[in-house]
Write an enzyme that holds these catalytic residues in place. Structure first.
Site, short mmCIF file in Angstrom:
data_model
loop_
_atom_site.label_atom_id
_atom_site.label_comp_id
_atom_site.label_asym_id
_atom_site.label_seq_id
_atom_site.Cartn_x
_atom_site.Cartn_y
_atom_site.Cartn_z
N ASN A 210 0.73 -1.13 -0.08
CA ASN A 210 0.20 -0.44 0.41
C ASN A 210 0.86 1.50 0.12
O ASN A 210 2.21 1.42 0.07
CB ASN A 210 -0.96 -0.02 1.34
N ASP A 279 -4.07 -6.56 5.59
CA ASP A 279 -5.10 -6.87 5.90
C ASP A 279 -5.44 -8.81 5.55
O ASP A 279 -5.85 -9.56 6.17
CB ASP A 279 -7.29 -6.18 5.81
N LYS A 289 8.27 -17.51 -10.51
CA LYS A 289 8.14 -16.18 -11.12
C LYS A 289 6.58 -16.61 -12.41
O LYS A 289 6.15 -17.30 -12.65
CB LYS A 289 8.55 -15.17 -12.18
N PRO A 305 -3.30 -12.22 10.63
CA PRO A 305 -3.73 -12.15 11.73
C PRO A 305 -3.71 -10.54 12.23
O PRO A 305 -2.70 -8.90 11.59
CB PRO A 305 -2.14 -12.53 12.29
N ASP A 306 -4.30 -10.01 12.94
CA ASP A 306 -4.31 -8.40 13.82
C ASP A 306 -3.27 -8.29 14.87
O ASP A 306 -3.33 -8.66 15.99
CB ASP A 306 -6.04 -7.86 14.40
N PHE A 323 -3.91 3.60 15.60
CA PHE A 323 -4.06 4.13 15.12
C PHE A 323 -5.39 3.43 13.48
O PHE A 323 -5.59 2.32 13.36
CB PHE A 323 -2.82 4.74 13.51
N LYS A 337 -12.82 1.22 15.79
CA LYS A 337 -11.65 0.30 15.98
C LYS A 337 -11.31 0.28 17.10
O LYS A 337 -11.14 -0.61 17.71
CB LYS A 337 -11.18 0.80 15.13
#
Ligand code: PMT
Length: 397
Positions: A210, A279, A289, A305-306, A323, A337
């Protein structure tokens, strides 16, 4: 007062080849908001002229103990009296020895002796001079006398040798000076935190990631270290310099990040999850590849896993700070959250405000409600978060 904004710094420049770096130091100190007044020794002036320092600082450069430009002829008293600190960079072995012995035979040594403000020296010398017993005795004595010493660092030296004695880079000196003025509200605390994106591999050359730059997390790691904490920063793949005093552990994927956090967090006082952890990750990583087949490619994802939720649920959990980056309905998502993960504190920001850039706008959420911080640089926002967090920590027993 934020960082060096509005601080008056007397910068002593003595006669070492690292004096050339002092010019950049003046520029960076000025950029950080400091008012810099250079005192150049006779030796320093052999390497860089007063004109350079005057142009960069915008202030008169002082060299002579007998300079008649100071109305009361007391430059050695007045310059130090109005300063927040005297920083000498580079500080040569000879200059250090003269300070240790209280010599006052030029403007800079006289200023150092007649001061009632902090004195900070950034040594710069050949490695044998640094390692020599007299210099080591002098450095030990400086510390006893309450003088701060920044560096030196190891590396290539102007004399062609490699070893300890290089002056710290100007950026590092500025960072350490900023930290010097920060109240040590996290002294004695261990902070473990995450920062940056994660990279979830699809095959040896591709992956899912990200746009987190790591800037917010690194700024917060720096602010925690400057507030006196012992900081372990578990970082996703970013190319940012490691803040001074911070231990960085590289962890590319969410699973690697989880392992590094769980190994570090058992004796932590605080855990802060700034990382934008994926996530989901590909259920399988191809060994080779993946080649084009002409068909659509389906990649099955499985949930990661969180890490934050797992740390917050530990039997002796540290104080956990989450955050949340949202693209809409920040208040509702952030507070939900915080409740779901049972966090005492959560920092909410909009993706459009916080991801990638140098500034951020955040709102802090805790049991007392929402506390917006003004839009500012990530460094200033981080200092605001540290202040709020330090005020919430239970007193140490
Ligand atoms: O890196 P920058 O470009 O400076 O940008 C900073 C930032 C926008 C990434 C940062 O300020 C931020 O908001 N980070 C959290 C990103 C996010 O939206 O996280 P989340 O909502 O997916 O997760 C909530 C919390 O749980 C976060 O503290 C996160 O670190 C943590 N988490 C999430 C998933 C997971 N598997 N493990 C976790 O620990």
């Amino acid at each position: 007062m934020n960082g060096l904004q509005g601080r008056k710094v007397v910068l002593g420049v003595t006669g070492g080849v690292a004096a050339y770096k002092a010019a950049e130091l003046v520029r960076l100190l000025g950029k950080a908001g400091a008012d810099v007044h250079v005192v150049l020794t006779e030796g320093g002036a052999r390497f860089v002229t007063a004109v350079t320092f005057q142009a960069l600082s915008g202030n008169t450069v002082w060299s002579d103990l007998w300079d008649a430009r100071m109305p009361n002829n007391m430059a050695h008293i007045d310059l130090g009296r109005e300063a927040d600190a005297i920083l000498v960079a580079p500080a040569t072995a000879d200059f250090i020895a003269r300070v240790v012995h209280g010599l006052a035979d030029d403007l800079l040594t006289t200023l150092c002796l007649a001061r009632d403000v902090p004195l900070i020296l950034a040594p710069a010398m050949n490695r044998q001079m640094w390692e020599s017993p007299p210099t080591q005795r002098n450095i030990a004595q400086l510390r006893v006398d309450g003088v701060a010493v920044f560096g030196p660092a190891a590396g290539d030296q102007a004399c062609g040798e490699v070893g300890m004695g290089r002056m710290l880079e100007p950026e590092e000196i500025v960072e350490q000076l900023e930290g010097f003025f920060v109240p040590k509200r996290l002294a004695g605390r261990k902070v473990v935190m995450t920062a940056g994106p994660t990279f979830e591999p699809i095959d040896p050359v591709r992956g899912i990631t990200n746009i987190s730059s790591g800037k917010m997390g690194y700024a917060l790691a720096r602010a925690c270290a400057q507030a006196g904490a012992d900081v372990v920063l578990v970082s996703g793949p970013v190319a940012l310099p490691v803040p001074v005093g911070v231990k960085r552990i590289a962890a590319a994927s969410a699973l690697a990040m989880r392992t590094a956090v769980l190994e570090s967090v058992h004796d932590a006082d605080v855990f802060i999850g700034v990382a934008a952890v994926a996530d989901y990750r590909p259920l399988q990583t191809a060994e080779h590849k993946i080649k084009k087949s002409g068909e659509a490619l389906t990649i099955t994802l499985t949930q990661n896993p969180d890490i934050l939720a797992e740390v917050a649920a530990l039997p002796a959990a540290p104080f956990c700070v989450g955050f949340a980056a949202e693209s809409r309905d920040l208040d509702a998502y952030a507070e939900s959250k915080r409740q779901k993960k049972r966090l005492p504190l959560l920092v909410g920001n909009l993706v459009s405000d916080g991801m990638g850039g140098d500034d951020n706008t955040v709102i802090l959420y805790d049991d007392a409600g929402r506390h917006p911080l003004p839009r500012a640089s990530k460094a200033a926002v981080a200092r605001g978060i540290v202040d709020h967090l330090a005020g919430m920590l239970p007193a140490r027993t």
